[in-house]
Enzyme design. Structure first.
Site, short mmCIF file in Angstrom:
data_model
loop_
_atom_site.label_atom_id
_atom_site.label_comp_id
_atom_site.label_asym_id
_atom_site.label_seq_id
_atom_site.Cartn_x
_atom_site.Cartn_y
_atom_site.Cartn_z
N LYS A 1 0.82 -1.15 0.03
CA LYS A 1 -0.10 0.14 -0.05
C LYS A 1 0.93 1.14 0.33
CE LYS A 1 -3.91 2.17 2.88
NZ LYS A 1 -4.63 1.86 3.96
N SER B 1 -9.50 2.10 3.28
CA SER B 1 -8.70 2.84 2.35
C SER B 1 -7.72 1.93 1.73
CB SER B 1 -7.76 3.76 3.28
OG SER B 1 -6.83 3.12 4.26
N SER C 1 -9.33 -0.32 7.47
CA SER C 1 -8.86 -0.27 6.07
C SER C 1 -8.40 -1.52 5.48
CB SER C 1 -8.09 0.91 6.04
OG SER C 1 -8.83 2.12 5.85
N1 GLN Z 1 -12.72 4.69 7.10
C1 GLN Z 1 -11.99 5.03 8.43
C2 GLN Z 1 -11.37 6.39 8.46
O1 GLN Z 1 -11.83 7.00 7.42
C3 GLN Z 1 -10.62 3.93 8.59
C4 GLN Z 1 -9.66 4.17 7.69
C5 GLN Z 1 -8.46 3.43 7.95
O2 GLN Z 1 -8.66 2.33 8.59
N2 GLN Z 1 -7.13 3.67 7.62
O3 GLN Z 1 -10.80 6.71 9.23
#
Ligand code: GLN
Length: 493
Positions: free
Chosen positions: A87, A162, A186
């Site tokens: 990632k 994400s 994410s």
């Molecule tokens: N969707 C959540 C956020 O926007 C989690 C994102 C993540 O785990 N990096 O914070």
């Protein structure tokens, strides 16, 4: 040959390489060709490293050949020649790391993340960097500066986020496994949306060194792969104490032996009523309940548990995560990292650099977090949220006295359409309602596919385990995958 190679799991690829059934160069070429053919539609990758990967593969082939000659195959690095993707929120030395943000458009990482280094030491080859929501803030990979990733099962839908690039790349067979990060869901939510298996380890299990900080008390680095067995293998090499991350813990990393027909008899699964709320897509609830039943018929016992403070997890997370983000992102000032907008005065330089360098969602989080931390509101918001976080963690401690794992949905629905939640941040935040309690409590969570809805979109289940008990949830998932074929389905692109 190509289509056969890219269909193999990590375990099968490694066995084939070891037995000389194909070479590392053939494997890497097969994946690179497939990326070239398919990624223009999916856009899972921000950076592809064809030359470096082929060179590394040729080197690995040489090592296999001489080991075969000298009869020392067993002492080779265990993942030698295995392609993976990382990632774009995790650093690899000398490779561009954008975090999906305009502000890091020109940033070349000066060091490699510890977890990635552990995998490189075990022999993996990095094929590229995958797409992410800007600084991992999102649930759809739509906020990336390099444009959205599309779900390989239906290109009009999001892959989740994400770590949407990693999930889509694994689902579309562009890579056998990929690294993701999980601060509030994410790894697990995109795994669920794309029909792959994803582990969010215990906080402190895998080093955060080289994982670009979002919410430091919540951030974890995990793996997405097609099977629990593959994810467990990579997880076991990635994990471990790191002097460069003071929150890693010196507990032994188990070798997770997922022999076939893993016995799960006697394992106790808890089902929390608080995770089957109104508004959840009926097909999701039905599949999750059926999957739990199947685990029961494989020998596990199923009981109800209660996690009474679940309803506070979302507001608590959306105070703590932005608060930590606002502090972490203060470092992007145009001086030390990334893009700088030159101006006559220092103040104007900061304002322009940050004003143009961050996207709207990141700015929203910085403002929310700064507000929650400001002198007049600190006690009312941030300090209060920390107290409730403790109650949420206690819910898990108590439940895990009675059960070995907790089963629930990953997300309230299957993959939604691109743009569907644009302009409604709250609707997007609700995506995380079932995943972020584990981050607040620090416990591990595993997502894997258990069916499809009537639109043909994958449905996932989440298993949560006690601290440092990743092996328990991997065993349950593996037993499920031995008995089903959902994880073997592939999208037609
Ligand atoms: N969707 C959540 C956020 O926007 C989690 C994102 C993540 O785990 N990096 O914070």
């Amino acid at each position: 040959m190509t289509s056969k190679l890219i269909d193999l799991t990590v375990v099968q690829l490694l066995s084939g390489l070891k037995h000389g059934e194909f070479s590392c160069v053939e494997v890497v070429r097969a994946y690179l060709d497939h990326i070239q053919a398919v990624d223009p539609k999916v856009h899972a990758f921000i950076t592809v490293l064809p030359q470096e990967a082929i060179e590394a593969a040729a080197k690995a082939d040489g090592i296999y050949v001489s080991a075969r000659r000298s009869g020392s195959l067993e002492s080779l690095p265990p993942l030698l020649g295995l392609p993976i993707a990382v990632k774009d929120l995790v650093t690899v030395k000398g490779v561009r790391c954008t975090c999906g943000s305009p502000i890091l458009d020109n940033f070349i990482a000066p060091f490699t993340a510890t977890g990635v280094q552990h995998l490189l030491d075990a022999g993996v080859i990095i094929l590229g960097k995958t797409n992410t929501d800007e600084f991992a803030m999102g649930s759809s990979t739509e906020t990336s500066a390099s444009g959205p990733t599309f779900n390989p099962w239906d290109l009009s839908r999001v892959p989740g986020g994400s770590s949407g690039g990693s999930a889509a790349a694994v689902a579309a067979r562009m890579i056998p496994a990929a690294i993701g990060t999980d601060t509030g869901g994410s790894v697990r939510q995109p795994a669920s949306f794309c029909g792959v298996t994803g582990i969010k380890p215990t906080y402190g299990r895998v080093s955060r060194y080289g994982l670009v900080a979002y919410g430091s008390s919540l951030d974890t680095m995990g793996v997405l792969a097609r099977t629990a067995e593959d994810a467990a293998l990579l997880f076991s090499y990635m994990a471990g104490f790191d002097p460069l991350d003071a929150t890693t813990v010196k507990v032994p990393v188990p070798t997770i032996d997922l022999a076939e027909h893993q016995e799960i008899r006697g394992m106790r699964i808890g089902v929390p009523a608080e995770y089957f709320i109104k508004g959840i897509q009926p097909e999701v609830e039905k599949s999750v309940r059926e999957a739990i039943q199947l685990l029961g018929s494989l020998g596990a016992s199923v009981t109800e548990v209660s996690l009474p403070h679940t309803k506070y997890a979302l507001p608590v997370y959306y105070l703590i995560a932005p608060a930590e983000a606002s502090a972490n992102l203060a470092r992007y000032d145009g001086i030390r990292y990334g893009v700088r907008e030159d101006e006559a005065s220092l103040g104007d330089m900061f304002r322009k650099t940050r004003g143009h360098g961050f996207g709207p969602e990141v700015k929203r989080r910085i403002m929310l977090g700064t507000y929650a931390l400001s002198a007049g509101y600190y006690d009312a918001y941030y300090a209060k949220a920390q107290k409730v976080r403790t109650l949420i963690k206690r819910d898990f401690d108590e439940a895990f006295q009675r059960v070995d794992a907790i089963a629930c949905p990953v997300a309230p629905s299957t993959a939604f359409r691109l743009g569907e939640h644009a302009g409604d941040p709250l609707a997007m935040y609700l995506e995380d309602v079932f995943t972020l309690p584990t981050n607040l409590a620090g416990v591990p969570g595993l997502a894997f596919p258990i069916g499809f809805d009537s639109s043909g979109m994958p449905i996932g289940i989440q298993l949560m385990g006690p601290h440092f008990k990743e092996d328990t949830i991997f065993k349950l998932a593996h037993a499920y995958q031995q008995a089903t074929t959902w994880h073997k389905q592939r999208p037609q692109l």
